[in-house]
Design a protein around this motif. Structure first.
Motif, PDB file in Angstrom:
ATOM      1  N   THR A  21       0.824  -1.208   0.000  1.00  0.00           N
ATOM      2  CA  THR A  21       0.000   0.000   0.000  1.00  0.00           C
ATOM      3  C   THR A  21       0.859   1.259   0.000  1.00  0.00           C
ATOM      4  N   ALA A  22       1.909   1.266   0.799  1.00  0.00           N
ATOM      5  CA  ALA A  22       2.779   2.441   0.859  1.00  0.00           C
ATOM      6  C   ALA A  22       3.483   2.660  -0.483  1.00  0.00           C
ATOM      7  N   PHE A  23       3.937   1.588  -1.092  1.00  0.00           N
ATOM      8  CA  PHE A  23       4.611   1.709  -2.384  1.00  0.00           C
ATOM      9  C   PHE A  23       3.641   2.225  -3.447  1.00  0.00           C
ATOM     10  N   ARG A  24       2.434   1.679  -3.460  1.00  0.00           N
ATOM     11  CA  ARG A  24       1.425   2.108  -4.435  1.00  0.00           C
ATOM     12  C   ARG A  24       1.062   3.576  -4.223  1.00  0.00           C
ATOM     13  N   THR A  25       0.932   3.993  -2.974  1.00  0.00           N
ATOM     14  CA  THR A  25       0.609   5.378  -2.661  1.00  0.00           C
ATOM     15  C   THR A  25       1.741   6.309  -3.064  1.00  0.00           C
ATOM     16  N   LEU A  26       2.962   5.900  -2.817  1.00  0.00           N
ATOM     17  CA  LEU A  26       4.113   6.708  -3.194  1.00  0.00           C
ATOM     18  C   LEU A  26       4.206   6.863  -4.705  1.00  0.00           C
ATOM     19  N   ILE A  27       3.997   5.796  -5.427  1.00  0.00           N
ATOM     20  CA  ILE A  27       4.011   5.857  -6.893  1.00  0.00           C
ATOM     21  C   ILE A  27       2.908   6.782  -7.390  1.00  0.00           C
ATOM     22  N   LEU A  28       1.727   6.677  -6.806  1.00  0.00           N
ATOM     23  CA  LEU A  28       0.608   7.538  -7.189  1.00  0.00           C
ATOM     24  C   LEU A  28       0.955   9.002  -6.962  1.00  0.00           C
ATOM     25  N   ALA A  29       1.542   9.310  -5.814  1.00  0.00           N
ATOM     26  CA  ALA A  29       1.876  10.698  -5.489  1.00  0.00           C
ATOM     27  C   ALA A  29       3.009  11.231  -6.365  1.00  0.00           C
ATOM     28  N   LEU A  30       3.985  10.377  -6.694  1.00  0.00           N
ATOM     29  CA  LEU A  30       5.120  10.841  -7.487  1.00  0.00           C
ATOM     30  C   LEU A  30       4.755  11.099  -8.950  1.00  0.00           C
ATOM     31  N   PHE A  31       3.879  10.272  -9.485  1.00  0.00           N
ATOM     32  CA  PHE A  31       3.545  10.398 -10.903  1.00  0.00           C
ATOM     33  C   PHE A  31       2.260  11.174 -11.163  1.00  0.00           C
ATOM     34  N   ASP A  34       0.802  17.984 -10.382  1.00  0.00           N
ATOM     35  CA  ASP A  34       0.920  18.842  -9.202  1.00  0.00           C
ATOM     36  C   ASP A  34      -0.436  19.190  -8.611  1.00  0.00           C
ATOM     37  N   ILE A  35      -1.443  19.291  -9.435  1.00  0.00           N
ATOM     38  CA  ILE A  35      -2.777  19.634  -8.938  1.00  0.00           C
ATOM     39  C   ILE A  35      -3.301  18.513  -8.042  1.00  0.00           C
ATOM     40  N   ILE A  36      -3.114  17.285  -8.482  1.00  0.00           N
ATOM     41  CA  ILE A  36      -3.602  16.152  -7.685  1.00  0.00           C
ATOM     42  C   ILE A  36      -2.736  15.954  -6.451  1.00  0.00           C
ATOM     43  N   ALA A  37      -1.421  16.103  -6.591  1.00  0.00           N
ATOM     44  CA  ALA A  37      -0.499  15.827  -5.492  1.00  0.00           C
ATOM     45  C   ALA A  37      -0.662  16.801  -4.335  1.00  0.00           C
ATOM     46  N   ASN A  38      -1.193  17.964  -4.575  1.00  0.00           N
ATOM     47  CA  ASN A  38      -1.342  18.958  -3.518  1.00  0.00           C
ATOM     48  C   ASN A  38      -2.722  18.964  -2.887  1.00  0.00           C
ATOM     49  N   THR A  39      -3.563  18.067  -3.257  1.00  0.00           N
ATOM     50  CA  THR A  39      -4.913  18.066  -2.707  1.00  0.00           C
ATOM     51  C   THR A  39      -4.938  17.486  -1.306  1.00  0.00           C
ATOM     52  N   ALA A  40      -6.011  17.786  -0.619  1.00  0.00           N
ATOM     53  CA  ALA A  40      -6.190  17.254   0.731  1.00  0.00           C
ATOM     54  C   ALA A  40      -6.339  15.735   0.705  1.00  0.00           C
ATOM     55  N   PHE A  41      -6.815  15.190  -0.398  1.00  0.00           N
ATOM     56  CA  PHE A  41      -6.982  13.742  -0.517  1.00  0.00           C
ATOM     57  C   PHE A  41      -5.648  13.022  -0.382  1.00  0.00           C
ATOM     58  N   VAL A  42      -4.655  13.475  -1.105  1.00  0.00           N
ATOM     59  CA  VAL A  42      -3.342  12.829  -1.059  1.00  0.00           C
ATOM     60  C   VAL A  42      -2.695  13.045   0.304  1.00  0.00           C
ATOM     61  N   LYS A  43      -2.859  14.230   0.869  1.00  0.00           N
ATOM     62  CA  LYS A  43      -2.325  14.481   2.205  1.00  0.00           C
ATOM     63  C   LYS A  43      -3.005  13.571   3.228  1.00  0.00           C
ATOM     64  N   GLY A  44      -4.296  13.367   3.069  1.00  0.00           N
ATOM     65  CA  GLY A  44      -5.022  12.459   3.959  1.00  0.00           C
ATOM     66  C   GLY A  44      -4.537  11.031   3.836  1.00  0.00           C
ATOM     67  N   ILE A  45      -4.196  10.628   2.610  1.00  0.00           N
ATOM     68  CA  ILE A  45      -3.658   9.280   2.399  1.00  0.00           C
ATOM     69  C   ILE A  45      -2.337   9.119   3.139  1.00  0.00           C
ATOM     70  N   PHE A  46      -1.467  10.125   3.060  1.00  0.00           N
ATOM     71  CA  PHE A  46      -0.178  10.035   3.747  1.00  0.00           C
ATOM     72  C   PHE A  46      -0.350  10.045   5.262  1.00  0.00           C
ATOM     73  N   ILE A  47      -1.308  10.812   5.769  1.00  0.00           N
ATOM     74  CA  ILE A  47      -1.579  10.806   7.212  1.00  0.00           C
ATOM     75  C   ILE A  47      -2.077   9.430   7.641  1.00  0.00           C
ATOM     76  N   SER A  48      -2.946   8.836   6.837  1.00  0.00           N
ATOM     77  CA  SER A  48      -3.441   7.499   7.178  1.00  0.00           C
ATOM     78  C   SER A  48      -2.322   6.463   7.104  1.00  0.00           C
ATOM     79  N   MET A  49      -1.363   6.650   6.203  1.00  0.00           N
ATOM     80  CA  MET A  49      -0.228   5.725   6.127  1.00  0.00           C
ATOM     81  C   MET A  49       0.647   5.823   7.381  1.00  0.00           C
ATOM     82  N   VAL A  50       0.810   7.036   7.906  1.00  0.00           N
ATOM     83  CA  VAL A  50       1.583   7.202   9.139  1.00  0.00           C
ATOM     84  C   VAL A  50       0.862   6.520  10.303  1.00  0.00           C
ATOM     85  N   ILE A  51      -0.453   6.691  10.377  1.00  0.00           N
ATOM     86  CA  ILE A  51      -1.232   6.025  11.427  1.00  0.00           C
ATOM     87  C   ILE A  51      -1.127   4.514  11.276  1.00  0.00           C
ATOM     88  N   ASN A  52      -1.198   4.030  10.038  1.00  0.00           N
ATOM     89  CA  ASN A  52      -1.069   2.590   9.788  1.00  0.00           C
ATOM     90  C   ASN A  52       0.314   2.087  10.180  1.00  0.00           C
TER      91      ASN A  52
END
Length: 126
Positions: A21-31, A34-52
């Protein structure tokens, strides 16, 4: 199978799922653009990954503490956390099957189901 072995298998599978999941999320964020990468959705995904990640560390601590004198609290911890993970992964698996999700998403959901079963066995089995 002892509770320690069940917890070990559950931890291995849950950690594998987290890495996928972390690898897939990182690939999604890297590729992503910029509009998608800066959204609250992606930030929320990274916060949930830290909690996980924190939950993964706690489940490994619980694995180490099982079969010691004060292990009952850690077994209950594994039971509660994995009931919550199962509540999340069952609808994700069913929804993924019905909506035709990608294979990697279905694999993650099924692995979460399997690890949850092993963690519940760690609570049930002596």
């Amino acid at each position: 199978m002892t509770s320690k072995q069940s917890a070990l298998w559950g931890n291995i599978i849950a950690s594998l799922t987290f890495v996928i999941t972390a690898f897939r999320t990182l690939i999604l964020a890297l590729f992503a653009s910029d509009i998608i990468a800066n959204t609250a959705f992606v930030k929320g995904i990274f916060i949930s990954m830290v909690i996980n990640l924190i939950l993964q560390i706690l489940t490994w601590i619980a694995y180490v503490k099982i079969d010691k004198r004060d292990d009952k609290g850690w077994r209950i911890f594994l039971l509660v956390i994995n009931i919550l993970w199962l509540i999340g992964s069952v609808p994700a698996t069913i929804g993924g099957l019905l909506s035709g999700a990608s294979a990697i998403v279905l694999i993650e959901s099924v692995l979460n189901l399997v690890s949850g079963v092993f963690f519940i066995l760690a609570f049930v089995v002596k």
